[in-house]
Design an enzyme around this catalytic site. Sequence first.
Site, PDB file in Angstrom:
ATOM      1  N   ARG A  64       0.813  -1.217   0.000  1.00 41.18           N
ATOM      2  CA  ARG A  64       0.000   0.000   0.000  1.00 41.18           C
ATOM      3  C   ARG A  64       0.846   1.267   0.000  1.00 41.18           C
ATOM      4  O   ARG A  64       0.332   2.361  -0.254  1.00 41.18           O
ATOM      5  CB  ARG A  64      -0.946  -0.006   1.203  1.00 41.18           C
ATOM      6  CG  ARG A  64      -2.080  -1.015   1.078  1.00 41.18           C
ATOM      7  CD  ARG A  64      -2.828  -1.182   2.384  1.00 41.18           C
ATOM      8  NE  ARG A  64      -3.379   0.070   2.879  1.00 41.18           N
ATOM      9  CZ  ARG A  64      -3.913   0.224   4.090  1.00 41.18           C
ATOM     10  NH1 ARG A  64      -3.950  -0.798   4.926  1.00 41.18           N
ATOM     11  NH2 ARG A  64      -4.401   1.388   4.462  1.00 41.18           N
TER      12      ARG A  64
ATOM     13  N   THR B 216       3.458 -14.091  10.067  1.00 38.92           N
ATOM     14  CA  THR B 216       4.160 -13.575  11.244  1.00 38.92           C
ATOM     15  C   THR B 216       4.739 -14.682  12.122  1.00 38.92           C
ATOM     16  O   THR B 216       5.825 -14.520  12.691  1.00 38.92           O
ATOM     17  CB  THR B 216       3.216 -12.703  12.071  1.00 38.92           C
ATOM     18  OG1 THR B 216       2.002 -13.430  12.331  1.00 38.92           O
ATOM     19  CG2 THR B 216       2.866 -11.424  11.322  1.00 38.92           C
TER      20      THR B 216
ATOM     21  N   TYR C 224      31.502  32.482  -1.940  1.00 41.88           N
ATOM     22  CA  TYR C 224      31.754  31.072  -1.672  1.00 41.88           C
ATOM     23  C   TYR C 224      33.131  30.951  -1.034  1.00 41.88           C
ATOM     24  O   TYR C 224      34.141  31.356  -1.623  1.00 41.88           O
ATOM     25  CB  TYR C 224      31.716  30.229  -2.953  1.00 41.88           C
ATOM     26  CG  TYR C 224      32.278  28.839  -2.724  1.00 41.88           C
ATOM     27  CD1 TYR C 224      31.560  27.903  -1.979  1.00 41.88           C
ATOM     28  CD2 TYR C 224      33.535  28.486  -3.200  1.00 41.88           C
ATOM     29  CE1 TYR C 224      32.076  26.647  -1.731  1.00 41.88           C
ATOM     30  CE2 TYR C 224      34.062  27.228  -2.962  1.00 41.88           C
ATOM     31  CZ  TYR C 224      33.340  26.318  -2.221  1.00 41.88           C
ATOM     32  OH  TYR C 224      33.845  25.067  -1.966  1.00 41.88           O
TER      33      TYR C 224
END
Length: 464
Positions: free
Chosen positions: A15, A80, A368
Amino acid sequence: MAMTAIILAAGEGTRMKSRHPKVMHKLLDRPLVSWVTRAARAAGADRIVVVVGNGAEEVRAHLAAETDVECVEQTERLGTAHATRVAIEAAGVNEGPVVVLNGDLPLIEPETIRAFAQSVSSGEHAAAILTMTPPDPFGYGRIELAEDGSVTRIIEQKDCTPEQAASLLECNAGCYAFDGALLARYIGEVGNQNAQSEYYLPDMVEILRAHGHATTITHCEDYREGLGVNSRIQLAELSALAQAKINEGLMASGVTMLDPKTVWVGPDVTVGRDTELLPMTMLWGNTSVGEGCVVGPNTRLSNCTVANDVTLEETVGTDVTIESGVTCGPRAYLRGGAHVLEGAHIGTHVELKNTVVGRGSKVPHLSYIGDCTMGDHVNIGGGSITCNYDGVHKSRTTIGDNVFIGSDTMMVAPVTIGEGAITGASSCITRDVPADALAIERSEQHIVEGFASKRLERLRKDQA
């Protein structure tokens, strides 16, 4: 006796509609499975055994950093009870309390796991079921209890009568605790005579009762601990629950939030009192923020150490250290081991990488600065860059104390600029600059009178 935690993390999680295993989806900044392993560890589990299956390599690779976790693979996903049997046989678990937890249970607390294990450690009960009473119990298996409090049976939602659905509000959270010896002895009796031909762990309740052993319950006072994740919608819902719980704890400890719903803080983050977290702030990993800071809006820190009285506005930081009194932003990017010392200022559209910025130094805007060691009270003019990469090698720039770097200075590393030196604006510095010197590199400026109007006239003729 030593407690073992078995965490079931082999499922596909269809799902979720993802190429990643369900347990690797993140809740806040941590994959689901790590919420459960860390809770088990904090509960005092002596062994943590994770059953992997779908996406096993991804899960193993993530858990490799948790050196006390053992992974065993369920090559066939047969339910399970089968996963639990794989774990106890592969890991040699045959004694002590064993808690079997789902890998998608991120909100379970260590105290609950500890109580769960203790419910079977005395020998009075062979097993325990983790239960909860959610606001809407529909869809959960219901627990039927005998007068002595032991479990008579688990009634699935589809098998509940209307009366049972209305009266049996103790719901099965899907986690179990067992006496390890009895679990190892009887788990082989679980059958697969069901529609899915799978081996289900709840069947152990009936098997143990048939052998004269009782099952009890461990009730979660906060039902949210028993909620699992089966879809991205549920992941978002549980993320919001975790967010609210963490933020409530921070506010109770003295942290201010203008809008707690727009502040996201990971479970390993610490924040000091009198610090204000503004909207769209995200604090992840092992970040620590001191007292009296203002963080945000639109700020994200990962694995950062921030001292007291720091202001970070629209700042992204990863693996950096920021000392007290620093101001930063808006729209600054600090990364790769940057270390900003006390009282320094990092301004708008500035990026630091692997750089030490000295006490009271300023990098105000549009610069930078990478692979640099900068002294105290340095001023970096706007648009300046340390040119630290030649395509193969990274080289360092060293800037002494009290240096003034003119705007748009290019410092081509490796290069050292001595204490108190000055560089002229728009210079390209390719050689070391002595202390107290001026370094300037510019081409000669030429002026051609009347050029602009003649050029415009020519262009218009060409257009015609």
